[in-house]
Design a protein around this motif. Structure first.
Motif, PDB file in Angstrom:
ATOM      1  N   THR A   7       0.847  -1.268  -0.151  1.00 21.25           N
ATOM      2  CA  THR A   7      -0.105   0.255   0.046  1.00 21.25           C
ATOM      3  C   THR A   7       0.878   1.176  -0.139  1.00 21.25           C
ATOM      4  O   THR A   7       2.137   1.311   0.251  1.00 21.25           O
ATOM      5  CB  THR A   7      -0.979  -0.094   1.310  1.00 21.25           C
ATOM      6  OG1 THR A   7      -0.048   0.389   2.621  1.00 21.25           O
ATOM      7  CG2 THR A   7      -1.783  -1.386   1.343  1.00 21.25           C
ATOM      8  N   GLU A   8       0.301   2.350  -0.145  1.00 21.01           N
ATOM      9  CA  GLU A   8       1.218   3.747  -0.358  1.00 21.01           C
ATOM     10  C   GLU A   8       1.569   4.124   0.985  1.00 21.01           C
ATOM     11  O   GLU A   8       2.638   4.326   1.413  1.00 21.01           O
ATOM     12  CB  GLU A   8       0.311   4.590  -0.840  1.00 21.01           C
ATOM     13  CG  GLU A   8       0.037   4.604  -2.513  1.00 21.01           C
ATOM     14  CD  GLU A   8       1.393   4.277  -3.156  1.00 21.01           C
ATOM     15  OE1 GLU A   8       2.263   5.345  -3.390  1.00 21.01           O
ATOM     16  OE2 GLU A   8       1.280   3.201  -3.942  1.00 21.01           O
ATOM     17  N   ASP A   9       0.709   3.619   2.025  1.00 21.32           N
ATOM     18  CA  ASP A   9       0.918   3.933   3.410  1.00 21.32           C
ATOM     19  C   ASP A   9       2.549   2.811   3.924  1.00 21.32           C
ATOM     20  O   ASP A   9       3.135   3.354   4.598  1.00 21.32           O
ATOM     21  CB  ASP A   9       0.165   3.358   4.424  1.00 21.32           C
ATOM     22  CG  ASP A   9      -0.906   4.487   4.396  1.00 21.32           C
ATOM     23  OD1 ASP A   9      -0.607   5.763   3.933  1.00 21.32           O
ATOM     24  OD2 ASP A   9      -2.298   4.098   4.639  1.00 21.32           O
ATOM     25  N   GLU A  10       2.544   1.631   3.099  1.00 16.42           N
ATOM     26  CA  GLU A  10       3.438   0.765   3.477  1.00 16.42           C
ATOM     27  C   GLU A  10       4.821   1.251   2.941  1.00 16.42           C
ATOM     28  O   GLU A  10       5.806   1.263   3.424  1.00 16.42           O
ATOM     29  CB  GLU A  10       3.123  -0.696   3.076  1.00 16.42           C
ATOM     30  CG  GLU A  10       2.345  -1.324   3.915  1.00 16.42           C
ATOM     31  CD  GLU A  10       1.954  -2.801   3.297  1.00 16.42           C
ATOM     32  OE1 GLU A  10       1.741  -3.586   4.109  1.00 16.42           O
ATOM     33  OE2 GLU A  10       1.685  -2.782   2.020  1.00 16.42           O
ATOM     34  N   LEU A  23       9.656   7.987  -6.286  1.00 17.91           N
ATOM     35  CA  LEU A  23       9.297   6.513  -6.675  1.00 17.91           C
ATOM     36  C   LEU A  23       7.830   6.195  -6.646  1.00 17.91           C
ATOM     37  O   LEU A  23       7.452   5.562  -7.579  1.00 17.91           O
ATOM     38  CB  LEU A  23       9.997   5.572  -5.489  1.00 17.91           C
ATOM     39  CG  LEU A  23      11.376   5.287  -5.909  1.00 17.91           C
ATOM     40  CD1 LEU A  23      11.981   5.019  -4.489  1.00 17.91           C
ATOM     41  CD2 LEU A  23      11.950   4.488  -7.029  1.00 17.91           C
ATOM     42  N   ARG A  24       7.204   6.734  -5.965  1.00 17.26           N
ATOM     43  CA  ARG A  24       5.525   6.363  -5.606  1.00 17.26           C
ATOM     44  C   ARG A  24       4.632   7.696  -6.197  1.00 17.26           C
ATOM     45  O   ARG A  24       3.491   7.278  -6.588  1.00 17.26           O
ATOM     46  CB  ARG A  24       5.195   5.864  -4.232  1.00 17.26           C
ATOM     47  CG  ARG A  24       6.048   5.055  -3.567  1.00 17.26           C
ATOM     48  CD  ARG A  24       6.135   3.604  -4.161  1.00 17.26           C
ATOM     49  NE  ARG A  24       4.842   3.124  -4.616  1.00 17.26           N
ATOM     50  CZ  ARG A  24       4.741   2.119  -5.538  1.00 17.26           C
ATOM     51  NH1 ARG A  24       5.709   1.700  -6.172  1.00 17.26           N
ATOM     52  NH2 ARG A  24       3.362   2.001  -5.871  1.00 17.26           N
ATOM     53  N   CYS A  99       8.110  -3.703  -8.705  1.00 13.17           N
ATOM     54  CA  CYS A  99       7.328  -2.957  -7.721  1.00 13.17           C
ATOM     55  C   CYS A  99       6.607  -1.683  -8.672  1.00 13.17           C
ATOM     56  O   CYS A  99       5.918  -1.056  -7.791  1.00 13.17           O
ATOM     57  CB  CYS A  99       8.222  -2.574  -6.466  1.00 13.17           C
ATOM     58  SG  CYS A  99       9.215  -1.027  -6.841  1.00 13.17           S
ATOM     59  N   GLU A 100       6.754  -1.694  -9.680  1.00 15.90           N
ATOM     60  CA  GLU A 100       6.153  -0.509 -10.518  1.00 15.90           C
ATOM     61  C   GLU A 100       6.260   1.050  -9.929  1.00 15.90           C
ATOM     62  O   GLU A 100       5.513   2.016  -9.989  1.00 15.90           O
ATOM     63  CB  GLU A 100       4.759  -0.771 -10.437  1.00 15.90           C
ATOM     64  CG  GLU A 100       4.358  -1.882 -11.473  1.00 15.90           C
ATOM     65  CD  GLU A 100       2.834  -2.440 -11.683  1.00 15.90           C
ATOM     66  OE1 GLU A 100       2.029  -1.341 -11.593  1.00 15.90           O
ATOM     67  OE2 GLU A 100       2.731  -3.634 -12.171  1.00 15.90           O
ATOM     68  N   SER A 101       7.347   1.050  -9.313  1.00 14.05           N
ATOM     69  CA  SER A 101       7.850   2.481  -8.733  1.00 14.05           C
ATOM     70  C   SER A 101       8.504   3.152 -10.194  1.00 14.05           C
ATOM     71  O   SER A 101       9.130   2.596 -11.069  1.00 14.05           O
ATOM     72  CB  SER A 101       9.081   2.266  -7.776  1.00 14.05           C
ATOM     73  OG  SER A 101       8.533   1.698  -6.506  1.00 14.05           O
ATOM     74  N   HIS A 102       8.086   4.536 -10.007  1.00 15.03           N
ATOM     75  CA  HIS A 102       8.587   5.421 -11.118  1.00 15.03           C
ATOM     76  C   HIS A 102      10.322   5.718 -10.973  1.00 15.03           C
ATOM     77  O   HIS A 102      10.677   6.008  -9.782  1.00 15.03           O
ATOM     78  CB  HIS A 102       8.004   6.727 -10.828  1.00 15.03           C
ATOM     79  CG  HIS A 102       8.557   7.847 -11.844  1.00 15.03           C
ATOM     80  ND1 HIS A 102       8.039   7.894 -13.058  1.00 15.03           N
ATOM     81  CD2 HIS A 102       9.437   8.873 -11.657  1.00 15.03           C
ATOM     82  CE1 HIS A 102       8.704   8.923 -13.548  1.00 15.03           C
ATOM     83  NE2 HIS A 102       9.598   9.560 -12.753  1.00 15.03           N
TER      84      HIS A 102
END
Length: 132
Positions: A7-10, A23-24, A99-102
Motif C-alpha cells: 500500500t502507499e502507506d507501507e 518513486l511512488r 514494484c512498479e515504482s517510477h
C-alpha cells in the motif's frame, strides 16, 4: 520475477520522503543534484524501493542532461515502459517491473553514440548502486 505489492502507506513507512515523492508519486529530482549523476563507479544499479536489478554501469553514459543516463536496462524485463502525457508532453515513463515504482523516462533518437540511441534518464533517488 515475483511482483511486490504494498500500500502507499507501507511504501511511505519504508522510504524517505524524497524517495517516496519520486518513486511512488512520479516526481523528479532537481537536475545535477543526484548522487549518481556523474559517478563512474562500476557496479549494478538496483531499485531503491524493492532492490530489483535495473541497470549496469557498463550501459551508463554521459548525456549532460542532469540525471544518470543509461542506453539499456540490465535485462529487457527489468523495467516497464508506459506512455506519460503529463505536463503537456508526450513521453515514455520508466517503471521498475518488480514494484512498479517510477524511475524516470526514456527518450529515443537523440543522436547519442550508443548501441541503442536510447537515453534512459533516471532519477538517482530511484537507484541504489552496488559496487562490483
Amino acid at each position: 520475477m515475483e511482483k511486490i505489492r504494498k500500500t502507499e502507506d507501507e511504501w511511505r513507512a519504508i522510504l524517505k520522503p524524497e524517495e517516496f515523492q519520486v518513486l511512488r508519486q512520479a516526481g523528479t529530482e532537481r537536475p545535477f543534484t543526484g548522487e549518481y549523476t556523474d559517478t563512474k563507479t562500476e557496479g549494478v544499479y538496483h531499485c531503491r524501493a524493492c532492490g530489483a536489478e535495473l541497470f549496469r554501469s557498463q550501459a551508463k553514459f554521459e548525456s549532460h542532461c542532469g540525471w544518470p543516463s543509461f542506453y539499456e536496462p540490465g535485462e529487457s524485463d527489468a523495467v516497464i515502459l508506459r506512455e506519460d502525457v503529463s505536463l503537456g508532453m508526450r513521453r515514455v515513463e520508466v517503471l521498475c517491473a518488480r514494484c512498479e515504482s517510477h524511475l524516470g523516462h526514456v527518450f529515443h533518437g537523440e543522436g547519442y553514440a550508443t548501441p541503442t540511441d536510447d537515453r534512459y534518464c533516471i532519477n538517482s533517488v530511484s537507484l541504489r548502486l552496488e559496487e562490483t
